[in-house]
Scaffold this motif. Sequence first.
Motif, short mmCIF file in Angstrom:
data_model
loop_
_atom_site.label_atom_id
_atom_site.label_comp_id
_atom_site.label_asym_id
_atom_site.label_seq_id
_atom_site.Cartn_x
_atom_site.Cartn_y
_atom_site.Cartn_z
N GLN A 31 -1.59 9.79 5.54
CA GLN A 31 -0.56 9.92 6.88
C GLN A 31 0.47 10.88 6.29
O GLN A 31 1.21 10.45 5.52
N GLU A 32 0.63 12.08 6.71
CA GLU A 32 1.61 12.99 6.14
C GLU A 32 2.97 12.55 6.84
O GLU A 32 3.30 12.29 8.08
N LYS A 33 3.96 12.65 5.82
CA LYS A 33 5.21 12.55 6.35
C LYS A 33 5.78 11.21 6.95
O LYS A 33 6.39 11.04 8.06
N LEU A 47 7.47 12.14 2.55
CA LEU A 47 6.47 11.60 1.75
C LEU A 47 5.10 11.01 2.37
O LEU A 47 5.43 10.68 3.42
N SER A 48 4.00 11.15 1.89
CA SER A 48 2.70 10.99 2.28
C SER A 48 2.66 9.55 2.22
O SER A 48 2.74 9.01 1.02
N LYS A 91 6.04 5.36 -5.41
CA LYS A 91 5.89 3.71 -5.37
C LYS A 91 4.74 3.30 -4.63
O LYS A 91 4.21 3.65 -3.68
N LEU A 92 4.28 1.71 -4.86
CA LEU A 92 3.25 1.23 -4.06
C LEU A 92 3.70 0.89 -3.02
O LEU A 92 5.11 0.18 -2.72
N ILE A 171 3.02 5.51 -1.65
CA ILE A 171 4.00 6.52 -0.89
C ILE A 171 3.98 7.67 -2.10
O ILE A 171 4.38 7.33 -3.15
N ASP A 172 3.33 8.68 -1.84
CA ASP A 172 3.05 9.87 -2.72
C ASP A 172 3.92 11.08 -2.31
O ASP A 172 4.18 11.51 -1.11
#
Length: 174
Positions: A31-33, A47-48, A91-92, A171-172
């Motif tokens: 899920q982008e942004k 963040l994705s 983060k997770l 969250i990447d």
Amino acid sequence: MNLSKLIMGFIAISLIPLAAQSAQMKLLKTQEKAFFTEDANGFFKGLSLKTKVYILNSRDALKCGSTLKRGLKTLSYFCQIDLPDAEKITKLHKQESHNIVNVKHGRLKKKVNVRVSENGKSIKFSTEFDDTGIDWDISKFNDEFYAVYAKSAQSILAKAMQKNGIKVQTIDKK
């Protein structure tokens, strides 16, 4: 030097080139942004949110066995496995797979706790044995006593690693 430690050392050294190819990650959904963070200039950066499954193999089990640790005055054993692509993870968000995995060990079912770290960069596996009636002052002189439990714990943790994939949402960065 203990013979089992020597053998594990040789196995670990021979598998060092393979260590980079250990855990495999499969991306299920992005899920982008989905989240935003503020950078140093005051701008917001997207963040994705990514749903992933990590599949661990025998190399990870060997790595776990070589880094296996025991809690002080307990028979609880644990190891930590670093995950691939950790530099992209901020983060997770959530661990979707089970936190406790039951593993058959002989006639017993042993519980293995599976926890992904808060930063989402590693997984900790732990199990424990019943220490009722153990005199810790006498047992500290018997290395073979702990070696038997350590090998058993390594076997249990290896079965838990290879039983299921670990599903997480992280969250990447892009």
